[in-house]
Scaffold this motif. Sequence first.
Motif, mmCIF file in Angstrom:
data_model
loop_
_atom_site.group_PDB
_atom_site.id
_atom_site.type_symbol
_atom_site.label_atom_id
_atom_site.label_comp_id
_atom_site.label_asym_id
_atom_site.label_seq_id
_atom_site.Cartn_x
_atom_site.Cartn_y
_atom_site.Cartn_z
ATOM 1 N N PRO A 769 0.833 -1.212 0.000
ATOM 2 C CA PRO A 769 0.000 0.000 0.000
ATOM 3 C C PRO A 769 0.864 1.257 0.000
ATOM 4 C CG PRO A 769 0.028 -1.004 2.178
ATOM 5 C CD PRO A 769 0.721 -1.966 1.267
ATOM 6 N N ARG A 770 0.440 2.239 -0.740
ATOM 7 C CA ARG A 770 1.180 3.486 -0.782
ATOM 8 C C ARG A 770 0.255 4.631 -1.194
ATOM 9 N NH1 ARG A 770 3.188 4.354 -6.178
ATOM 10 N NH2 ARG A 770 2.493 2.703 -7.583
ATOM 11 N N ALA A 771 0.617 5.791 -0.701
ATOM 12 C CA ALA A 771 -0.105 7.005 -1.073
ATOM 13 C C ALA A 771 0.573 7.620 -2.294
ATOM 14 C CB ALA A 771 -0.125 7.992 0.080
ATOM 15 N N ILE A 772 -0.188 7.994 -3.274
ATOM 16 C CA ILE A 772 0.362 8.551 -4.508
ATOM 17 C C ILE A 772 -0.399 9.821 -4.876
ATOM 18 C CG2 ILE A 772 1.044 6.280 -5.363
ATOM 19 C CD1 ILE A 772 -1.380 6.435 -7.257
ATOM 20 N N HIS A 773 0.192 10.554 -5.811
ATOM 21 C CA HIS A 773 -0.485 11.724 -6.360
ATOM 22 C C HIS A 773 -1.153 11.315 -7.669
ATOM 23 C CE1 HIS A 773 2.471 13.697 -3.674
ATOM 24 N NE2 HIS A 773 1.490 14.550 -3.495
ATOM 25 N N HIS A 774 -2.411 11.627 -7.763
ATOM 26 C CA HIS A 774 -3.201 11.219 -8.919
ATOM 27 C C HIS A 774 -3.608 12.464 -9.695
ATOM 28 C CE1 HIS A 774 -5.803 8.955 -11.446
ATOM 29 N NE2 HIS A 774 -6.918 9.464 -10.957
ATOM 30 N N TYR A 775 -3.420 12.389 -11.008
ATOM 31 C CA TYR A 775 -3.675 13.557 -11.846
ATOM 32 C C TYR A 775 -4.708 13.178 -12.905
ATOM 33 C CZ TYR A 775 1.001 13.967 -9.890
ATOM 34 O OH TYR A 775 2.084 13.939 -9.046
ATOM 35 N N LEU A 776 -5.937 13.547 -12.638
ATOM 36 C CA LEU A 776 -6.977 13.289 -13.634
ATOM 37 C C LEU A 776 -6.831 14.243 -14.810
ATOM 38 C CD1 LEU A 776 -10.054 12.676 -11.336
ATOM 39 C CD2 LEU A 776 -8.915 11.010 -12.791
ATOM 40 N N VAL A 777 -6.577 15.483 -14.499
ATOM 41 C CA VAL A 777 -6.267 16.477 -15.513
ATOM 42 C C VAL A 777 -4.982 17.166 -15.079
ATOM 43 C CG1 VAL A 777 -8.650 16.825 -16.243
ATOM 44 C CG2 VAL A 777 -7.733 18.193 -14.371
ATOM 45 N N ASN A 781 -3.984 17.509 -8.496
ATOM 46 C CA ASN A 781 -2.940 16.851 -7.709
ATOM 47 C C ASN A 781 -3.608 16.200 -6.499
ATOM 48 O OD1 ASN A 781 -0.487 15.967 -6.742
ATOM 49 N ND2 ASN A 781 0.023 17.911 -5.767
ATOM 50 N N PHE A 782 -4.329 15.100 -6.800
ATOM 51 C CA PHE A 782 -5.039 14.395 -5.735
ATOM 52 C C PHE A 782 -4.069 13.498 -4.980
ATOM 53 C CE2 PHE A 782 -8.646 14.855 -8.849
ATOM 54 C CZ PHE A 782 -9.288 15.840 -8.122
ATOM 55 N N LEU A 783 -4.080 13.602 -3.663
ATOM 56 C CA LEU A 783 -3.314 12.683 -2.821
ATOM 57 C C LEU A 783 -4.255 11.556 -2.417
ATOM 58 C CD1 LEU A 783 -0.694 12.016 -1.338
ATOM 59 C CD2 LEU A 783 -1.534 13.374 0.587
ATOM 60 N N VAL A 784 -4.035 10.390 -2.982
ATOM 61 C CA VAL A 784 -4.946 9.258 -2.766
ATOM 62 C C VAL A 784 -4.135 8.005 -2.511
ATOM 63 C CG1 VAL A 784 -6.749 10.245 -4.230
ATOM 64 C CG2 VAL A 784 -5.022 8.756 -5.245
ATOM 65 N N CYS A 785 -4.834 7.009 -2.042
ATOM 66 C CA CYS A 785 -4.222 5.691 -1.942
ATOM 67 C C CYS A 785 -4.243 5.053 -3.331
ATOM 68 C CB CYS A 785 -4.974 4.816 -0.944
ATOM 69 S SG CYS A 785 -4.833 5.419 0.758
ATOM 70 N N ALA A 786 -3.156 4.360 -3.649
ATOM 71 C CA ALA A 786 -3.013 3.821 -4.998
ATOM 72 C C ALA A 786 -4.159 2.901 -5.364
ATOM 73 C CB ALA A 786 -1.678 3.095 -5.121
#
Length: 994
Positions: A769-777, A781-786
Amino acid sequence: MLVGDPPKCLLTATSFVCLLATTLLRGVNPSLSSVVTSSGFHAHLDTQMDLTAASDFLRTKRLTEESNDLSQVNRTRPAKKVVVMEGDILLGGLMMVHERGHDEVCGPIMPQGGVQALEAMLYTLDFINDQVDFIPGVKIGAHILDDCDKDTYGLEQAVDFIKGSISNIDDGEYKCRDGSSPEVRNKVISGVVGAASSVTSIQVANLLRLFKIPQVSFFSTSPELSNKQRFEYFSRTIPSDHYQVKAMVEIVKLLNWSYISIIYEESNYGIKAFEELEGLLAINNICIAVKEKLVKDSGVAEEVAYDFIVKKLLQKQSARGVIIFGSDQEVAGVMRAVRRNNATGSFSWIGSDGWSARSLVSSGNEPEVEGTLSVQPLAHPVSGFDNYFKGLTVTNNKRNPWFIEYWEDHFKCRHPGSPGNVYNLNYTRNCTGKEKLTDENTEFEAQLQFVSDAVMAFGYAFRNMHHRLCGEQQGLCPRMSPINGEELLRYLRNVTFMGLSGDNFKFDQQGDGPARYNIIHFKQTSPGQYAWQTVGQYIEGELRLNMDVLQFKLDDPSPPSSVCSLPCRTGQAKKYVEGESCCWHCFNCTTYQIVNSKDETQCLSCSMGTLPSKDQLTCVPIPEVYIQPDSLWAIGAMLFSSLGLIMTSVVMWAFVSYNDTPVVRASGRELSYVLLSGVFLCYAMTFVFILKPSDVVCGIQRFGLGFCFAVVYSALLTKTNRISRIFNAGKRTAKRPSFISPRSQLCICFFAVSIQVMVTALWCLVSPPRAIHHYLVREDNFLVCAASINASYMIAFAYPIGLIVVCTVYAVLTRKIPEGFNESKYIGFTMYTTCIIWLAFVPIYFSTANNVELRITTTSVTISLSATVALVCLFGPKLYILLFHPERNVRQSMMPTVNKYAAVKNSNLSSSSQRIDSGTQSEVIFPVDYELHEKIRTMGCGSRNQLNSATQTCPASSCSLPEHHCGPVQLLMPRPASNSSTNGPIQDVPDVHL
């Protein structure tokens, strides 16, 4: 080597020195050899002498004589004049009394840097000699010559300074034919003041160093002269151009110029300065648009040469700033060319000390020179010199042979009896003798301090040397007759004094003067009136410039722009013009790019999670987006979960408080507590989802999400499975089903939960498990769990969903069991509702991918809803009885009644529902002995009778027993210790679990 003209061996000093200099300098500098041989030496040459030099001499002499025959005006070499001041110690002087000529060696008189400099030297010598006992019994004399600002002619003149130094030569090398030594009739020159021009000083220094004669220049500023390995006997009272160049660059930087042109004199003075300028400008990212040489060594350039330079400057119109490093004569030619080419006002000049503040340049060229900023060595007026000079006339100044020429040039008149020359032939008016020098008609050279300091330096060196070697003795002692040049140099370099200007003076380690400069500005003080004004200083590497007083044009005082290309706007990169390092075109970087700070020609894309700053020079991190605990979404989800936790705690409290009552015991206490624990964990998961994502938080989410549901639905599955097995077994056999005890049920439940634990553990090993930055656009800069950005959470839900499906199937299969076992209906309702909730959740979850807060809130609320359904449906009825109807919490309500019989029609027994009002069938008060119950049933009905598992009745068609045999089957139970009508828990009833 034999010299002389037999039989008499009388070798004049001039002849001897010419021969000596020719011999010594032939290998040093060919030009020196030719100059010396052309000085009029008529002695017979030895066969080893250079015959070529002799023929050159004869040819030159012949051409000169022919030229003299053509005109009475001397157009080649001027008549040799000299200023002579008698004294015990002689100083040589080399002044540029005249400018360089075009067709002739010497040009017109030079008023400021020439005649005034010469008079400053004489004035300072008078000051020293007038002091009583400055050097006891010793007067300092002078032998001053004119170099006409020409290096070759100046070198020829300097030969006079070495004539008296023949005592330093081995007499044995030069003999007359009769064997006697040559007679020498010249006094020794102990030191030389001059020359003014750097190129002349370099030539003269090479000569004087051979005879160890110290030299102090007052205007020569070339950095090359600071090299004491080459010019060990050279010193100067003016600072080196090394510092002047630095001051110029600082001025360019202060004016924000980045694209300039340079014009420099084709001499050592200009070339060395240009080399240093070029290096410093490159270091400061200032580009050179045009670099052109001014003709110097080859004489005065034609006007077309200056026109060519101006036209080249005009080709680079963006480079309005121009540095001119040259002498006044050449710069004056440039200014005239500017006027001829209609370029007045097109350039702003930064001038060197060689031409600025000189009337030769500015006089008549005021509009062209206007706005000039110049660097001048810091100098103050020589005390008393102005009055001294203004008091001079042609009558009282006989010691200066050029003063008449100066007088004629200054007053534009012809002095009676003066020889004719190309410059005074045009004067039609005769001088009256009543002319007078005044402040209004006389402009003084600003740097005469350096001339005076040079003389004072020699004076103090002689004084210190006399005090050390001769003590209190009057006059020169034998140790100073003649003066040793090497020893004099040592005293010279160590002098410290206050000059006639009031400034303290001391040579630096290189023998140069202190680096102090004035910044002067040529501006129009009023319409048509121009003047040089001091606007700043450059001292010890620090520039102080008063920008408020600068005025480049009367109608436009602001500094002009001198840049090739304007700076690119925000977000633009450069594309350089080929061959130009300061000229470029600008192009836009894209929205998500920045300009490369290390290479302005490149645009760099910002990485995901960053956006360009406002100036598009750096990539700025996008603030992390995750659900905040103080957001409305989080508050709503936490409030719902908090209510659920409270309800779960209330139910837990009630079950613990009524742990031994029939309702709780009949509910299957062990699995109920497991179920409540799972519901509690479901509510608690909301708070985990609200936390800021991190590797640990993501691990807890991943484990807890599947684990809490596994606990809930494993317990429900165990319950439904037990009910189904009991009633299915009742159809087939009278034997009690296995694994229906509380301990067995717990084991089954824990085994089911352990499967989920193993699945989650394996998942974490394969994909930690890890927290990542998710970029929909690009801007996100969403900080979410992978696991939350894809279908990975389905791994956690897969097993609980399977449990839900199986529980739902069991709920359907057990829907028709007797009313006494109606907990299966609640379980069924729970499972149906749960399926509906999760079927609705899936599309909502995937459709809210671009809204982190909504997605997390939806997930949390869905989990809480599932827990609420299980809590309300399964524990609501029991909590209702425990808290609001305790009278129903008795054993009778948990048992089938014996008073309800079905009607028997047509002699047939009809089945009767035997109700067992039970909450969960987990603790149904069934017959005390399951086998006994079966025997009773089979006894009455025989082999044909079958107990209907759905209704618990004996069919009339197959059971024809007498009424008292085949009536309603009465369930047997132990008699309670107390009256059956007593409410409350029955403590002595054994638990019989199905």
